[in-house]
Write an enzyme that holds these catalytic residues in place. Structure first.
Site, PDB file in Angstrom:
ATOM      1  N   THR A  81     -17.970 -80.332 -23.039  1.00  0.00           N
ATOM      2  CA  THR A  81     -19.365 -79.934 -23.192  1.00  0.00           C
ATOM      3  C   THR A  81     -20.245 -80.676 -22.195  1.00  0.00           C
ATOM      4  OG1 THR A  81     -19.247 -81.346 -25.161  1.00  0.00           O
ATOM      5  CG2 THR A  81     -19.472 -78.999 -25.514  1.00  0.00           C
ATOM      6  N   SER A 141     -16.891 -84.695 -24.540  1.00  0.00           N
ATOM      7  CA  SER A 141     -18.160 -84.693 -23.817  1.00  0.00           C
ATOM      8  C   SER A 141     -17.918 -84.917 -22.330  1.00  0.00           C
ATOM      9  CB  SER A 141     -19.073 -85.808 -24.330  1.00  0.00           C
ATOM     10  OG  SER A 141     -18.575 -87.084 -23.916  1.00  0.00           O
ATOM     11  N   ASP A 142     -18.816 -84.389 -21.491  1.00  0.00           N
ATOM     12  CA  ASP A 142     -18.839 -84.880 -20.122  1.00  0.00           C
ATOM     13  C   ASP A 142     -19.180 -86.367 -20.182  1.00  0.00           C
ATOM     14  OD1 ASP A 142     -18.743 -85.005 -17.373  1.00  0.00           O
ATOM     15  OD2 ASP A 142     -20.013 -83.260 -17.060  1.00  0.00           O
ATOM     16  N   TRP A 143     -18.864 -87.084 -19.118  1.00  0.00           N
ATOM     17  CA  TRP A 143     -18.902 -88.556 -19.152  1.00  0.00           C
ATOM     18  C   TRP A 143     -20.335 -89.055 -19.260  1.00  0.00           C
ATOM     19  CZ3 TRP A 143     -14.594 -86.843 -19.959  1.00  0.00           C
ATOM     20  CH2 TRP A 143     -13.431 -87.605 -19.975  1.00  0.00           C
TER      21      TRP A 143
END
Length: 823
Positions: free
Chosen positions: A202, A234-236
């Site tokens: 995401t 999640s994206d970082w």
């Protein structure tokens, strides 16, 4: 459609997952969802769970370590992969990436990127497949299938609407319901239906007021409607909300361990702000992932055994590049009887190869997709191997934009130093950039780390003024030739952590050096602190700029080389500061004086071929003055050899996956900068060729689907069957060639559909090969969805009634056969 080999879950998974879950307390479960470090999850030995490793893709598998000491294969960029229009080739790419993942002990590949080419200004354009959702979905199905059939997980990314980079952490993308469904959600739906992806990532951005890592409505669409049963990472640094995230279905907040999960999540459960049932649901999905990839004891992985290493990897990388190159233009120069390409090897007495990217290969875009291959074939390497001393190289222009990481002439290594003064072993560097992201070498504990020392020798190639500098948030001590030239702090004031990691260097000293000198260099770097919210990371660099040449002289030398050559090949390119993660493009111009160079060379030699080495569209004001234009994207580490092959006769197999404008001001969608925090997708469904066809008086440089062949193709017959189209084509030329048969649907004129409907929509395609005179008939399936639109009134798909035209041809603007159907 292809019969994908989708691994099925084993019957014992559900029981094993419940057994492992029962052995974890709340704190352990919350920690599992928080991550262990930059690239790993925590192990839970008492539950039989080992740590799992994820790695950035999509053009290679970097693994845990961003260093030349742990090299990776560099494949052609995703835009290039999609330009093959060949799912079976992309499936082989997936197999290769899976083999690389296994070699590096990676369980999850953070790829593919299936955001759309909404605007040519998108800075990460090269990392996505296409402007068209159907083509994106078909190519991505093959990519995911190829990776996962070898037992490695993928993550569809970035869910959803991460189609630009400007203010990506804070932007709210305002996207209409129909636009979301027909364009941006459609590839996710297609992949989920066909190949059961094991993961999704995401995005940073918000959509319609809700951040994507906590977007309950859109995660429900993915899981409940599309049937996605994988894990959600999640994206970082994207996860911002503890309770909202876990209740929306965010399973893993990365990087760990300092995320919104862990202790914060356990506390939220104990305080009654959320239910442990939400935590358990997320842990079940993580344990299912572990079972699938072989990280959970007591059950077999979804795929038995380990994939064998791919035989002759270089040949495969070369083939992928060849099949991606798009021959956009191929004219006959004055005095020639036919198109300039392919070149006749025996007729070339002298070939002028021009441009800095001809010698210093540009093989990939900037940002998290960067990998370090062991070797790279530049265009100069490829043509020298093919033609020997008939190739004469001229630089042409100087593409200097700002000081960059020290590279040419530098032999460097770096090592960490403990607080007690002892040093760990040094590791080699490809250039002056050090990126210890989420780890310290030797697994050195963060509280024992003092500083890093980068040192080595610079062998001076050019006499003149050399500029040295630094990059990184911390204290730098720079020593050149035994003299300390800078000893001070370097601050960072931005709000995007990736700018702190990859931001610009700062010039510190100018020294006059003589060619042949060997100068010792040393940079001691002490970070002020480790980036908040991230595992311990040390990110800094030694920067360098060689003496700047006289560009007027360079252009004059290139013109002289072209004037005395049988053919001139000019390689133009973007730079790492043009196309990269983290920022969008302000324009579509080639950097520096490259346009001027091409114009001057073309005036000196009408037999000029321009090789466009970019990941996304650029303006080409000289297009009408050159004989041929070959688009090679970012072609990966074997790109130089593939270029020589294609110039000398190998079929250029690529077709455009996005429409190329002549000028930026002609492009339908150019707004990528938010206004008051919002980026409104007011164009609706009309992006790419769908938008160009609505605009009277505007013609792009090259249409979606365009690409020339070295042979000729006759489209002979089209027959529509209940669920497919049969197209017969014949190779009417003199050489074996490759064609991409494209099928488009066009609704009856005057249909009144809320919000309008496209003039054409891609509905199917097939890549074929045929010998001279050979006829090939292909059956191209038609999906019911291709005859539908999303009704915002009914919140559902509705079939467009009435007559449709089914057309087949070589691009959306070159349709050769038509038939009519009632639907």
């Amino acid at each position: 459609m292809s019969d994908w080999n989708v691994p099925a879950d084993r019957p014992e998974y559900a029981e094993a997952v419940e057994a492992a879950l029962a052995k974890m307390d709340l704190d352990t479960k919350a920690d599992l969802l928080a991550g262990r470090d930059m690239w790993r999850t925590i192990p839970v030995p008492e539950a039989g769970l080992r740590s799992m490793t994820v790695s950035d893709g999509p053009i290679g598998v970097r693994g845990r370590f961003w260093t030349v000491a742990d090299p990776s294969l560099a494949l052609p960029s995703p835009t290039a992969q999609a330009a093959s229009w060949d799912p079976e080739l992309v499936r082989r790419i997936g197999n290769l990436l899976a083999a690389e993942s296994r070699r590096k002990d990676v369980d999850v590949l953070l790829a593919p990127t299936i955001n759309l080419h909404r605007s040519p200004l998108g800075g990460r354009h090269f990392e996505a497949f296409s402007e068209d959702p159907y083509l994106t979905g078909r190519i991505a199905q093959a990519y995911v299938a190829g990776v996962q059939e070898c037992g490695v997980a993928t993550t569809m990314k970035h869910y959803v609407g991460n189609d630009a980079e400007t203010d990506r952490f804070t932007v709210d993308n305002v996207i209409g319901e129909r636009t979301l469904r027909e364009l941006y959600l459609r590839p996710f739906e297609m992949i989920t239906a066909a190949v059961r992806p094991w993961g999704v990532m995401t995005a940073y951005n918000s959509v319609n007021g809700h951040t994507m890592t906590a977007h309950k409505e859109l995660m429900a669409v993915l899981r409940d409607e599309f049937g996605f049963d994988g894990f959600n990472v999640s994206d970082w640094g994207a996860a911002r909300h503890t309770v909202e995230g876990v209740e929306a279905g965010l399973d893993l907040a990365m990087p760990g361990p300092f995320t919104v999960y862990g202790k914060a999540l356990a506390d939220a459960v104990r305080e009654g702000r959320t239910s442990e049932a939400h935590v358990d649901a997320a842990v079940r999905r993580m344990l299912t992932l572990a079972a699938r990839v072989g990280a959970l004891e007591g059950v077999r992985a979804a795929v038995d055994g380990r994939i064998e290493a791919i035989a002759d990897v270089k040949a495969l990388l070369r083939e992928i590049a060849q099949r991606s190159f798009v021959l956009a233009q191929n004219d006959a120069p004055d005095g020639d009887s036919g198109p300039i390409l392919p070149l006749e090897r025996d007729a070339i007495g002298r070939l002028a190869l021009i441009g800095p990217a001809a010698a210093e290969a540009r093989i990939l875009g900037g940002g998290s997709a960067t990998v370090f291959p062991t070797e790279v074939a530049s265009p100069l390497d490829g043509l020298l191997k093919a033609l020997g001393d008939r190739v004469h190289y001229a630089q042409g222009v100087d593409l200097f934009e700002q000081i960059l990481a020290a590279a040419k002439g530098f032999d460097l290594k770096v090592r960490p130093v403990r607080k007690d003064g002892s040093e760990l072993p040094a590791e080699p560097l490809a250039n002056g950039d050090v990126k210890w992201m989420g780890y310290l070498p030797g697994d050195l504990p963060q509280d024992e780390f003092s500083h890093a020392v980068l040192d080595g020798v610079f062998t001076v190639a050019e006499t003149g003024d050399h500029v040295f500098g630094t990059r990184g948030f911390g204290h730098h001590k720079l020593v050149i030739g035994g003299e300390t030239v800078f000893d001070a702090d370097q601050d960072y004031t931005g709000d995007d952590p990736f700018e702190a990691f990859f931001g610009p260097g700062v010039e510190r000293v100018t020294l006059h050096l003589e060619a042949g000198q060997q100068i010792p260099v040393r940079l001691e770097f002490t970070p002020f602190s480790f980036p908040p919210g991230f595992p311990p990371s040390v990110l800094f660099g030694l920067m360098h700029t060689a003496p700047r040449p006289d560009e007027d002289r360079l252009i004059a030398e290139a013109v002289d080389a072209a004037r005395t050559a049988d053919v001139a090949v000019v390689v133009v390119s973007t730079t790492a500061l043009t196309e990269s993660e983290g920022f969008d493009r302000p324009d579509l111009r080639l950097p520096g004086r490259q346009d001027e160079l091409v114009a001057a060379v073309a005036e000196a030699n009408p037999r000029t071929v321009v090789v466009v080495n970019t990941g996304s569209p650029v303006e080409m004001p000289w297009a009408d003055d050159v004989a041929a234009i070959l688009l090679t994207w970012f072609p990966g580490q074997e790109g130089g050899h593939a270029l020589a092959d294609v110039l000398l006769g190998a079929e250029p197999g690529g077709r455009l996956t996005t429409t190329w404008p002549r000028r930026l001001e002609d492009a339908p969608v150019v707004q990528v900068v938010p206004r008051d925090g919002e980026l409104r997708y007011d164009e609706g469904i009309f992006i790419g060729y769908r938008a160009w066809e609505q605009r009277d008086g505007y013609q792009p440089a090259f249409w979606f689907g365009h690409g020339l062949s070295y042979t000729e193709w006759e489209y002979e017959d089209l027959a529509v069957e209940p669920d497919s189209v049969r197209v017969r084509v014949r190779n009417s030329g003199a050489v074996t060639g490759r064609e991409v048969v494209q099928v488009y649907l066009a609704p009856e004129a005057g249909l009144a559909i809320e919000g309008g409907i496209e003039t054409h929509r891609l509905a199917g395609f097939a890549a074929i090969e045929a010998a001279p005179g050979e006829t090939v008939e292909v059956a191209i399936p038609l999906e019911e969805r291709s005859f539908q639109y999303w009704s915002e009134a009914d919140h559902a798909w509705r079939t467009v009634p009435g007559a449709w035209t089914v057309a087949a041809g070589r691009s959306v603007a070159d349709l050769r056969l038509r038939a009519h159907v009632k639907h």
